[in-house]
Design a protein around this motif. Structure first.
Motif, PDB file in Angstrom:
ATOM      1  N   GLU A  58       0.838  -1.186   0.000  1.00 31.60           N
ATOM      2  CA  GLU A  58       0.000   0.000   0.000  1.00 31.60           C
ATOM      3  C   GLU A  58       0.884   1.252   0.000  1.00 31.60           C
ATOM      4  OE1 GLU A  58      -1.880  -3.430   2.179  1.00 31.60           O
ATOM      5  OE2 GLU A  58       0.043  -2.370   2.305  1.00 31.60           O
ATOM      6  N   SER A  72       5.676   5.614  -2.615  1.00 33.61           N
ATOM      7  CA  SER A  72       5.104   6.948  -2.473  1.00 33.61           C
ATOM      8  C   SER A  72       5.736   7.917  -3.459  1.00 33.61           C
ATOM      9  CB  SER A  72       5.299   7.462  -1.037  1.00 33.61           C
ATOM     10  OG  SER A  72       4.630   6.655  -0.096  1.00 33.61           O
ATOM     11  N   THR A  75       4.576   7.295  -7.043  1.00 32.41           N
ATOM     12  CA  THR A  75       3.212   7.771  -7.286  1.00 32.41           C
ATOM     13  C   THR A  75       3.173   9.289  -7.341  1.00 32.41           C
ATOM     14  OG1 THR A  75       2.461   5.836  -6.013  1.00 32.41           O
ATOM     15  CG2 THR A  75       0.798   7.482  -6.596  1.00 32.41           C
ATOM     16  N   ASP A 220      -6.286  11.224   1.776  1.00 32.80           N
ATOM     17  CA  ASP A 220      -6.858  10.422   0.701  1.00 32.80           C
ATOM     18  C   ASP A 220      -6.846  11.265  -0.573  1.00 32.80           C
ATOM     19  OD1 ASP A 220      -9.067  12.196   0.893  1.00 32.80           O
ATOM     20  OD2 ASP A 220     -10.119  10.859   2.261  1.00 32.80           O
ATOM     21  N   ALA A 221      -7.359  10.700  -1.657  1.00 31.77           N
ATOM     22  CA  ALA A 221      -7.282  11.388  -2.953  1.00 31.77           C
ATOM     23  C   ALA A 221      -8.046  12.702  -2.975  1.00 31.77           C
ATOM     24  CB  ALA A 221      -7.799  10.466  -4.058  1.00 31.77           C
ATOM     25  N   MET A 232      -4.776  11.864  -9.149  1.00 40.24           N
ATOM     26  CA  MET A 232      -5.254  10.697  -8.413  1.00 40.24           C
ATOM     27  C   MET A 232      -6.743  10.882  -8.145  1.00 40.24           C
ATOM     28  SD  MET A 232      -3.895   9.203  -4.757  1.00 40.24           S
ATOM     29  CE  MET A 232      -2.602   8.121  -5.351  1.00 40.24           C
ATOM     30  N   LYS A 234      -8.800   8.197  -7.184  1.00 40.85           N
ATOM     31  CA  LYS A 234      -9.274   7.244  -6.176  1.00 40.85           C
ATOM     32  C   LYS A 234      -8.105   6.789  -5.334  1.00 40.85           C
ATOM     33  CE  LYS A 234     -11.569   2.770  -5.502  1.00 40.85           C
ATOM     34  NZ  LYS A 234     -12.203   1.590  -6.156  1.00 40.85           N
ATOM     35  N   TRP A 235      -8.217   6.925  -4.033  1.00 42.05           N
ATOM     36  CA  TRP A 235      -7.265   6.402  -3.057  1.00 42.05           C
ATOM     37  C   TRP A 235      -7.844   6.669  -1.677  1.00 42.05           C
ATOM     38  CZ3 TRP A 235      -3.291   9.205   0.068  1.00 42.05           C
ATOM     39  CH2 TRP A 235      -2.446   8.337   0.760  1.00 42.05           C
ATOM     40  N   ASP A 236      -7.997   5.635  -0.890  1.00 41.07           N
ATOM     41  CA  ASP A 236      -8.620   5.775   0.421  1.00 41.07           C
ATOM     42  C   ASP A 236      -7.632   6.011   1.544  1.00 41.07           C
ATOM     43  OD1 ASP A 236     -11.133   5.414  -0.705  1.00 41.07           O
ATOM     44  OD2 ASP A 236     -11.081   3.239  -0.431  1.00 41.07           O
ATOM     45  N   GLY A 240      -5.408   1.737   1.811  1.00 35.88           N
ATOM     46  CA  GLY A 240      -6.077   1.427   0.552  1.00 35.88           C
ATOM     47  C   GLY A 240      -5.282   0.447  -0.291  1.00 35.88           C
ATOM     48  N   GLU A 242      -6.160  -0.275  -3.482  1.00 33.82           N
ATOM     49  CA  GLU A 242      -6.311   0.069  -4.887  1.00 33.82           C
ATOM     50  C   GLU A 242      -6.376   1.587  -5.015  1.00 33.82           C
ATOM     51  OE1 GLU A 242     -10.979  -0.369  -5.859  1.00 33.82           O
ATOM     52  OE2 GLU A 242      -9.980  -2.267  -5.385  1.00 33.82           O
ATOM     53  N   TRP A 243      -5.896   2.077  -6.146  1.00 36.12           N
ATOM     54  CA  TRP A 243      -5.960   3.516  -6.416  1.00 36.12           C
ATOM     55  C   TRP A 243      -5.973   3.726  -7.927  1.00 36.12           C
ATOM     56  CZ3 TRP A 243      -2.099   1.000  -3.833  1.00 36.12           C
ATOM     57  CH2 TRP A 243      -0.830   0.933  -4.412  1.00 36.12           C
TER      58      TRP A 243
END
Length: 561
Positions: A58, A72, A75, A220-221, A232, A234-236, A240, A242-243
């Motif tokens: 993650e 990190s 991304t 988060d996103a 980005m 989607k990212w929880d 998370g 998945e993103w």
């Protein structure tokens, strides 16, 4: 870089892309040309420009100031942009900067013009003040950024004084001369300054937005701004699995970004990753180990293999009285059969490491750093048993129990079990308890020095051997094992200061420091230099992997039919 890095770090598992990837390669070549453009004359773009990627952990953080691992950073490299970045050929090219830096006569003052009309994803302009704010936040003792002091002290003017409480944040050597001009003042000239400025710690941040978000920033996103090739969507947060990244239409060079969407999912089991790839559910896998998996793809166009400049080691925390003893540390370092580790356990092309600075990374006058440096701590079980016995006598111990912190990926568990077996078999009276934890927890345990032994590693943050050597200075921001040797510190200080303009003497000082760290002190136990093996769909063109900093860039990728 850490934990990867390294980094990749930051650290962690053979599968983990937590440390920095190298540019040199072996085996199958990349499926794209070096400029990121398709090599096939008759290739046509697929109608759907969407990429599916598997990662083995993650994302710990999307705050460029607080991040400390390669996933990190990689991304962030896709979603944000600093003054400079690396192109597919490892060349430093302008990002937000409008051209390369200009320097004063002694190269301690750098002036950088910014491109105009660069925007954040909320429509705000990206200005010189965004860099000033981010850099000050990174060095602010109240923020306690894990990379801030380590990366800036002794390099950026007044960084050390700010950390010591002897200067104000406003005194840091970065100024906004106007909205589109940044001035950076160094303590002294840095021979690697341009590659240094590509690092994600130096990315801009929008002061108004970050301040308004407070503790929620980058959770988060929905609480991040972007100025890079992708946004980005989607990212929880750090848990998370998945993103999603989507093309940023407002990116200054959006016309050169063909990819529309990237879907990421976490897969910690390398066989499951390979299965997902074979089933067409993934276009790019995590870094894979295990001969049983790699043999399925040997010789195939799908397998990309290259040697990266990341070194993996055991850290030995000298807060533990037993590990304070140099003979016990040396015994541990000599006990592991590194050849069997790389040939039989990893079986992925990695090579034994009897050194710290990797092969094929740092060169001076055309010569590899390793060509004129020594080798240290070669596997020697008989010598290890002798030193172990001596160390136990010196400490008055008959039995020793160590907590070994590893990771929760399947590949890490196999590797850690092998090392435990080697140490317990070769060092009578030693008992090791392995604690396999998620990547984010592993980083936290290392930062807090909450371990005895820890499987870690490092990939370079910039193009110079110092990126490995200054990790171990007394009280350094990445030391995290209570190691200290004044002789080592003195050599690193000289290489950073008096010898900057004397490359041959500087090189010798760094090599002497490596000898002290490994042969004299056995501060760490180097294990191997990693080879990367990933599966990548032949229809994916323009995938770029890097020699330092973030592992990969996605912005030049095109999906062909």
């Amino acid at each position: 870089m850490k934990k990867s890095k390294l980094s990749l770090l930051l650290v962690l598992s053979l599968v983990l892309s937590m440390f920095l990837a190298a540019c040199s390669g072996g085996g199958k070549k990349d499926t794209s040309s070096s400029d990121g453009k398709s090599t096939g004359k008759t290739e046509q773009l697929a109608d759907k420009q969407e990429l599916n990627v598997l990662e083995s952990a993650e994302i710990p953080s999307m705050d460029s100031v607080m991040s400390q691992d390669t996933l990190s950073f990689t991304t962030l490299n896709a979603t944000n942009e600093g003054l400079y970045r690396l192109d597919p050929d490892q060349k430093v090219i302008p990002g937000v900067a409008d051209g390369m830096p200009t320097y004063n006569d002694d190269k301690t003052v750098i002036t950088i013009k910014l491109k105009k009309d660069i925007k954040w994803s909320n429509g705000d302009p990206v200005t010189a003040n965004d860099f000033v704010f981010a850099w000050r936040r990174a060095i602010d003792p109240k923020v306690a950024a894990p990379y801030g002091a380590y990366f800036m002290e002794g390099k950026i003017k007044n960084a050390s004084e700010i950390v010591a409480g002897k200067a104000k944040l406003e005194d840091l050597g970065i100024k906004a001369l106007d909205d589109n001009t940044v001035e950076i003042t160094l303590v002294r000239a840095l021979p690697y300054i341009e590659s240094y400025l590509t690092f994600p710690l130096f990315y801009p941040q929008n002061e108004k937005y970050v301040t308004a978000q407070g503790a929620d920033y980058a959770k988060d996103a929905a609480h991040i701004l972007f100025n890079g090739p992708f946004k980005m969507t989607k990212w929880d947060g750090p848990t998370g699995t998945e993103w999603v990244l989507e093309k940023n239409a407002d990116y200054w060079n959006a016309k050169e970004v063909t990819l529309k969407k990237i879907n990421f999912n976490v897969s910690k089991d390398p066989q499951a990753s390979a299965n997902a790839y074979t089933a067409g559910e993934a276009d790019i896998t995590p870094k894979l180990a295990q001969a049983a998996i790699l043999s399925q793809f040997e010789g195939a166009d799908d397998l990309l293999r290259y040697q990266e400049p990341s070194i993996w080691w055991l850290k030995m925390n000298e807060k533990n009285p037993a590990l304070k003893n140099v003979n016990i540390r040396k015994a541990i370092a000599l006990s592991v059969d590194k050849k069997a580790l790389v040939d039989d356990v990893l079986a992925n092309g990695s090579i034994s490491a009897d050194f710290l600075v990797p092969k094929g990374f740092a060169f001076l006058d055309g010569k590899d750093f390793r060509d004129t440096a020594g080798t240290y701590l070669k596997s020697d079980k008989e010598k290890a048993a002798e030193l172990w016995k001596k160390g136990l006598a010196e400490t008055g111990l008959k039995e020793v129990n160590f907590t070994y912190v590893g990771q929760d990926t399947e590949t890490s568990k196999v590797t850690d079990a092998y090392i435990k077996d080697q140490l317990e078999k070769n060092l009578p009276g030693l008992k090791i308890t392995i604690e396999a934890v998620p990547f984010k927890i592993r980083i936290a345990r290392e930062d807090a020095e909450d371990y005895d032994l820890l499987m870690g590693g490092w990939g370079p943050d910039y193009a110079d051997p110092m990126t490995y050597m200054d990790l171990w200075v007394t009280g350094g921001g990445q030391n995290h094992m209570s190691y200290s040797d004044p002789k080592f510190d003195k050599l690193i200080k000289a290489a950073n200061e008096d010898l900057v303009a004397k490359p041959q003497e500087r090189w010798k000082a760094l090599q002497d420091a490596e000898k002290i760290l490994l042969e004299d002190d056995a501060a760490i136990a180097p294990l191997y230099q990693r080879s990367v093996n990933i599966l990548i769909n032949p229809k994916v063109k323009g995938f770029a992997h890097h020699a330092f900093g973030p592992d990969y860039s996605y912005q030049w990728i095109k999906i062909t039919k």
